[in-house]
Scaffold this motif. Structure first.
Motif, PDB file in Angstrom:
ATOM      1  N   HIS A  82       0.816  -1.182   0.317  1.00  0.00           N
ATOM      2  CA  HIS A  82       0.123  -0.419   0.370  1.00  0.00           C
ATOM      3  C   HIS A  82       0.856   0.748  -0.068  1.00  0.00           C
ATOM      4  O   HIS A  82       2.350   1.438   0.778  1.00  0.00           O
ATOM      5  CB  HIS A  82      -1.086  -0.037   0.951  1.00  0.00           C
ATOM      6  N   PRO A  83       0.923   2.068  -0.369  1.00  0.00           N
ATOM      7  CA  PRO A  83       1.673   3.614  -0.543  1.00  0.00           C
ATOM      8  C   PRO A  83       2.096   4.254   0.686  1.00  0.00           C
ATOM      9  O   PRO A  83       3.104   4.777   0.969  1.00  0.00           O
ATOM     10  CB  PRO A  83       0.297   4.787  -1.590  1.00  0.00           C
ATOM     11  N   LEU A  84       0.809   4.156   1.479  1.00  0.00           N
ATOM     12  CA  LEU A  84       0.698   4.546   2.749  1.00  0.00           C
ATOM     13  C   LEU A  84       2.097   3.343   3.527  1.00  0.00           C
ATOM     14  O   LEU A  84       3.523   3.422   4.329  1.00  0.00           O
ATOM     15  CB  LEU A  84      -0.113   3.799   3.984  1.00  0.00           C
ATOM     16  N   GLN A  85       2.342   2.181   3.093  1.00  0.00           N
ATOM     17  CA  GLN A  85       3.193   0.969   3.899  1.00  0.00           C
ATOM     18  C   GLN A  85       4.927   1.160   2.904  1.00  0.00           C
ATOM     19  O   GLN A  85       5.566   1.335   3.948  1.00  0.00           O
ATOM     20  CB  GLN A  85       2.723  -0.877   3.766  1.00  0.00           C
ATOM     21  N   ALA A  86       5.259   1.986   1.711  1.00  0.00           N
ATOM     22  CA  ALA A  86       5.911   1.883   0.882  1.00  0.00           C
ATOM     23  C   ALA A  86       6.442   3.039   1.868  1.00  0.00           C
ATOM     24  O   ALA A  86       7.406   3.567   2.043  1.00  0.00           O
ATOM     25  CB  ALA A  86       5.687   2.681  -0.549  1.00  0.00           C
ATOM     26  N   ALA A  87       5.582   4.814   2.059  1.00  0.00           N
ATOM     27  CA  ALA A  87       5.847   6.191   2.948  1.00  0.00           C
ATOM     28  C   ALA A  87       6.414   5.737   4.442  1.00  0.00           C
ATOM     29  O   ALA A  87       7.767   6.052   4.345  1.00  0.00           O
ATOM     30  CB  ALA A  87       4.546   7.019   2.525  1.00  0.00           C
ATOM     31  N   PHE A  88       5.760   4.417   5.373  1.00  0.00           N
ATOM     32  CA  PHE A  88       6.589   3.824   6.642  1.00  0.00           C
ATOM     33  C   PHE A  88       8.095   4.067   5.766  1.00  0.00           C
ATOM     34  O   PHE A  88       9.164   4.073   6.404  1.00  0.00           O
ATOM     35  CB  PHE A  88       5.706   3.066   6.603  1.00  0.00           C
ATOM     36  N   VAL A  89       8.625   3.248   5.018  1.00  0.00           N
ATOM     37  CA  VAL A  89       9.603   2.537   4.834  1.00  0.00           C
ATOM     38  C   VAL A  89      10.279   3.383   4.726  1.00  0.00           C
ATOM     39  O   VAL A  89      11.467   3.247   5.004  1.00  0.00           O
ATOM     40  CB  VAL A  89       9.650   0.778   3.388  1.00  0.00           C
ATOM     41  N   GLU A  90       9.948   4.539   3.437  1.00  0.00           N
ATOM     42  CA  GLU A  90      11.116   5.748   3.203  1.00  0.00           C
ATOM     43  C   GLU A  90      11.366   6.390   4.164  1.00  0.00           C
ATOM     44  O   GLU A  90      12.135   7.224   4.039  1.00  0.00           O
ATOM     45  CB  GLU A  90       9.913   6.132   2.388  1.00  0.00           C
ATOM     46  N   HIS A  91      10.789   6.773   5.359  1.00  0.00           N
ATOM     47  CA  HIS A  91      10.947   7.547   6.041  1.00  0.00           C
ATOM     48  C   HIS A  91      10.658   7.185   7.496  1.00  0.00           C
ATOM     49  O   HIS A  91      10.128   7.820   9.349  1.00  0.00           O
ATOM     50  CB  HIS A  91       9.006   8.731   6.169  1.00  0.00           C
ATOM     51  N   ASP A  92      11.261   5.781   7.942  1.00  0.00           N
ATOM     52  CA  ASP A  92      11.468   5.476   8.944  1.00  0.00           C
ATOM     53  C   ASP A  92      10.050   5.654  10.014  1.00  0.00           C
ATOM     54  O   ASP A  92       9.936   5.776  11.428  1.00  0.00           O
ATOM     55  CB  ASP A  92      12.518   6.066   9.718  1.00  0.00           C
ATOM     56  N   GLY A  93       9.456   4.836   9.758  1.00  0.00           N
ATOM     57  CA  GLY A  93       7.795   5.049  10.192  1.00  0.00           C
ATOM     58  C   GLY A  93       7.827   3.597  11.092  1.00  0.00           C
ATOM     59  O   GLY A  93       6.940   4.161  12.190  1.00  0.00           O
ATOM     60  N   LEU A  94       8.960   3.215  11.266  1.00  0.00           N
ATOM     61  CA  LEU A  94       8.745   1.991  12.528  1.00  0.00           C
ATOM     62  C   LEU A  94      10.268   1.689  12.422  1.00  0.00           C
ATOM     63  O   LEU A  94      11.038   1.758  12.164  1.00  0.00           O
ATOM     64  CB  LEU A  94       8.315   0.859  11.746  1.00  0.00           C
ATOM     65  N   GLN A  95      10.313   1.137  13.999  1.00  0.00           N
ATOM     66  CA  GLN A  95      11.411   0.789  14.440  1.00  0.00           C
ATOM     67  C   GLN A  95      11.138  -1.108  14.931  1.00  0.00           C
ATOM     68  O   GLN A  95      11.857  -1.878  13.854  1.00  0.00           O
ATOM     69  CB  GLN A  95      11.960   1.280  16.072  1.00  0.00           C
ATOM     70  N   CYS A  96      10.424  -1.152  16.046  1.00  0.00           N
ATOM     71  CA  CYS A  96      10.230  -2.900  15.930  1.00  0.00           C
ATOM     72  C   CYS A  96       9.217  -3.071  15.399  1.00  0.00           C
ATOM     73  O   CYS A  96       8.773  -4.343  14.926  1.00  0.00           O
ATOM     74  CB  CYS A  96      10.132  -3.257  17.451  1.00  0.00           C
ATOM     75  N   GLY A  97       8.593  -2.484  14.650  1.00  0.00           N
ATOM     76  CA  GLY A  97       6.839  -2.462  13.659  1.00  0.00           C
ATOM     77  C   GLY A  97       6.248  -3.533  14.452  1.00  0.00           C
ATOM     78  O   GLY A  97       4.713  -3.362  13.764  1.00  0.00           O
ATOM     79  N   TYR A  98       6.628  -4.010  15.370  1.00  0.00           N
ATOM     80  CA  TYR A  98       4.328  -4.115  16.408  1.00  0.00           C
ATOM     81  C   TYR A  98       3.321  -2.995  16.349  1.00  0.00           C
ATOM     82  O   TYR A  98       2.127  -3.743  15.917  1.00  0.00           O
ATOM     83  CB  TYR A  98       5.456  -4.201  17.769  1.00  0.00           C
TER      84      TYR A  98
END
Ligand code: FES
Ligand code: FES
Length: 169
Positions: A82-98
């Motif tokens: 999903h475009p938002l999933q890709a943007a999370f990767v791009e912008h470091d929107g996650l660390q552990c991902g939980y």
């Protein structure tokens, strides 16, 4: 009756006490939905029910009977993010991902709420039908989704990017 889970009909559990979160994880094996607090405080279990974000730990699966449930697995796949999933990767929107599946489901519905002119606690004029997507609005509207890793700045940046929101600090 049946639930529609990510577009596929699924029978409700025989036991009416099963929460929607447990149903998705244990009965449908959709473990993208996470359980953090199991009491409505963290947002990790957020899924979409008929397009509205819901805390699946606070809802019984039988309450979703006849309704359409979308989990993170229904929004995107590893091959087709999903475009938002890709943007999370791009912008470091996650660390552990939980917290990430809940953050993403929540944000998808949140942007729709914003576009429909639904006011939030920080909206100045609740009579306004057009609400500016300020950072303050985004932060307030995502405040039900906690990230213990502290990735909130990246999460907001990813939401702005994926949905083309022009925000001011
Ligand atoms: S697990 Fe549902 S809100 Fe925390
Ligand atoms: S990325 Fe770890 S809890 Fe949010």
């Amino acid at each position: 009756m049946a639930l529609i889970v990510n577009g596929i009909e699924a029978p409700p559990p025989a036991d009416p006490r099963v929460s929607l979160a447990d149903y998705l994880r244990d009965h449908r094996h959709l473990t993208g939905t996470k359980i953090g607090c199991n009491q409505g405080a963290c947002g990790a279990c957020t899924v979409l029910v008929d397009g509205t974000r819901m805390l699946s730990c606070l809802m019984l699966a039988v309450q979703a009977d006849g309704r359409s449930v979308t989990t993170i697995e229904g929004l995107g796949t590893p091959e087709a993010l999903h475009p938002l999933q890709a943007a999370f990767v791009e912008h470091d929107g996650l660390q552990c991902g939980y917290c990430t599946p809940g953050q993403i489901c929540s944000a998808v519905a949140m942007v729709e709420e914003l576009r429909r002119g639904m006011p939030s606690h920080v909206t100045g004029d609740v009579g306004e039908t057009t609400i500016a997507p300020t950072r303050e609005e985004l932060r307030e509207r995502m405040s039900g989704n906690l990230c213990r890793c502290g990735a909130h700045n990246g999460i907001i940046a990813a939401i702005e990017d994926a949905f083309g929101l022009e925000t001011a600090a």
